[in-house]
Design a protein around this motif. Structure first.
Motif, mmCIF file in Angstrom:
data_model
loop_
_atom_site.group_PDB
_atom_site.id
_atom_site.type_symbol
_atom_site.label_atom_id
_atom_site.label_comp_id
_atom_site.label_asym_id
_atom_site.label_seq_id
_atom_site.Cartn_x
_atom_site.Cartn_y
_atom_site.Cartn_z
ATOM 1 N N ASP A 68 -12.079 3.578 9.864
ATOM 2 C CA ASP A 68 -12.213 2.566 8.815
ATOM 3 C C ASP A 68 -12.306 1.195 9.457
ATOM 4 O OD1 ASP A 68 -9.894 1.471 6.218
ATOM 5 O OD2 ASP A 68 -11.907 0.812 6.752
ATOM 6 N N THR A 113 -11.701 10.736 -0.191
ATOM 7 C CA THR A 113 -10.722 9.746 0.248
ATOM 8 C C THR A 113 -9.649 9.621 -0.815
ATOM 9 O OG1 THR A 113 -12.084 7.984 -0.716
ATOM 10 C CG2 THR A 113 -12.308 8.384 1.661
ATOM 11 N N ARG A 158 -10.731 4.607 3.192
ATOM 12 C CA ARG A 158 -12.174 4.546 3.305
ATOM 13 C C ARG A 158 -12.587 5.394 4.504
ATOM 14 N NH1 ARG A 158 -10.441 -0.382 1.699
ATOM 15 N NH2 ARG A 158 -10.201 -1.229 3.788
ATOM 16 N N ASN A 202 -15.765 4.861 -0.323
ATOM 17 C CA ASN A 202 -14.760 3.888 -0.696
ATOM 18 C C ASN A 202 -13.499 4.624 -1.149
ATOM 19 O OD1 ASN A 202 -13.510 1.461 -1.277
ATOM 20 N ND2 ASN A 202 -15.056 0.761 -2.727
ATOM 21 N N SER A 203 -12.503 3.849 -1.532
ATOM 22 C CA SER A 203 -11.236 4.403 -2.009
ATOM 23 C C SER A 203 -11.439 5.384 -3.162
ATOM 24 C CB SER A 203 -10.337 3.246 -2.474
ATOM 25 O OG SER A 203 -9.216 3.700 -3.185
ATOM 26 N N THR A 261 -16.644 -2.316 2.711
ATOM 27 C CA THR A 261 -16.760 -1.545 3.956
ATOM 28 C C THR A 261 -16.056 -2.247 5.111
ATOM 29 O OG1 THR A 261 -18.900 -2.542 4.565
ATOM 30 C CG2 THR A 261 -18.945 -0.547 3.209
ATOM 31 N N GLN A 307 -7.740 0.155 -5.125
ATOM 32 C CA GLN A 307 -7.322 0.380 -3.753
ATOM 33 C C GLN A 307 -5.825 0.668 -3.616
ATOM 34 O OE1 GLN A 307 -9.609 0.409 -1.272
ATOM 35 N NE2 GLN A 307 -11.283 -0.145 -2.646
#
Length: 323
Positions: A6, A120, A125, A139-140, A247, A268
């Motif tokens: 990540d 994830t 990430r 992504n999350s 990102t 997140q």
């Protein structure tokens, strides 16, 4: 299949962010600026991280020095390493009133991750080179099912958000992406795709792609973004590369409502962020760390008439500041 770490967890990126915060705050003296230059000269990776951060931040508004000072003085330490990516970079302006953030049932449905080849958890990430010509960053709280056989490439986005780079060689079939609300066909493109219970959004940053939905084909070129659901019209807007800041472990807000900003941060983290209707419509702009919602929201307190309260590890409250 190989995976990349990540970027937000990269200590070099964290140091670059910390230096940026300090220099943008207006508090850095000549000695600190020289120290930053020395740090940049130590390793080409330092300069690369710095240049990348500048590209991300170039369209965001510059933070008032007083606000940066407020964020810095709340840090445990002013050293670049300890400040890291959990310190606010720059941020915001205000005005304006309604809300509660959370994902309701969609966010908490786990079956997609059980059916996925890649997934994830909340706050994670993952970047993966799936096969020749296909690279995906999740992504999350995202989940993807893959279909790779010979030269055929396909994927189903089951939940969440991905950034995809597709480079199909001549003779290879186009990448097929099931969005849940239509199918994408891609030969050469860099695009992000987000799926929710209500619909999907795809932004194109390089190349082009086609959306197939109910027998109708809609094309999108670099610089365009499509919004669609299973039924109804397809919306066409301009794509914004700042949307890809996640990102790098960042969020770029441009005249966002406070409740939308809180909702974005809530993706997140586990738990919820509740925004009082009295302050939900306040506006803000800036670049913030993505992985510490409490600190990002508290950094708004000097500029907005709000107070951020943590009731438990999983419950943040944003309300009006008492007179």
């Amino acid at each position: 299949m190989t995976s990349a770490a990540d970027p937000a967890a990269d200590p070099v990126a964290g140091q670059a962010i910390a230096w940026w915060v300090r220099l943008q705050s207006g508090l850095a003296g000549a000695a600190e600026r020289q120290s930053c230059e020395a740090w940049l000269a130590q390793d080409p990776a330092h300069r690369c991280a710095w240049d990348r951060l500048q590209r991300i931040s170039q369209d965001a508004r510059r933070v008032p020095a007083a606000l940066a000072h407020g964020a810095l003085t709340r840090s445990a330490s002013s050293s670049p390493r300890s400040t890291g990516r959990r310190t606010v970079l720059r941020g915001l302006l205000a005005i304006g009133g309604t809300a509660f953030t959370g994902w309701a049932a969609y966010r908490h449905t786990p079956w997609q991750r059980l059916a996925a080849d890649l997934s994830t958890g909340v706050g994670e990430r993952l970047a993966v080179a799936v096969a020749d010509g296909l690279h995906i960053t999740l992504n999350s709280d995202s989940a993807v099912r893959l279909h790779v056989q010979g030269d055929a490439r396909g994927m189903d986005l089951l939940r969440g958000e991905v950034l995809v780079r597709a480079e199909m060689r001549p003779g290879m079939a186009a990448l097929r992406v099931d969005t849940g609300h239509g199918e994408l066909r891609v030969e050469q493109a860099r695009f992000d795709l987000r799926r929710t219970a209500e619909g999907a959004r795809v932004g194109v940053y390089e190349g082009s792609l086609a959306l197939l939905r109910s027998g109708v084909v809609t094309h999108a070129e670099a610089g365009e973004r499509l919004q669609f659901s299973e039924h109804g019209d397809v919306g066409r807007l301009a794509s914004d590369s700042d949307r890809l800041a996640w990102t790098d472990g960042l969020v770029v807000a441009k005249d966002w409502r406070l409740d939308y900003f809180a909702q974005y941060l809530a993706r997140q983290r586990l738990g919820m962020i509740r925004v009082d209707p009295a302050v939900a419509g306040l506006r803000l702009s800036g670049v913030f760390p993505l992985d510490d919602a409490e600190r990002a929201l508290k950094a708004l307190e000097p500029a907005l008439p709000i107070r951020v309260t943590r009731h438990t590890q999983y419950w943040l409250q944003v309300g009006p500041r008492e007179a």
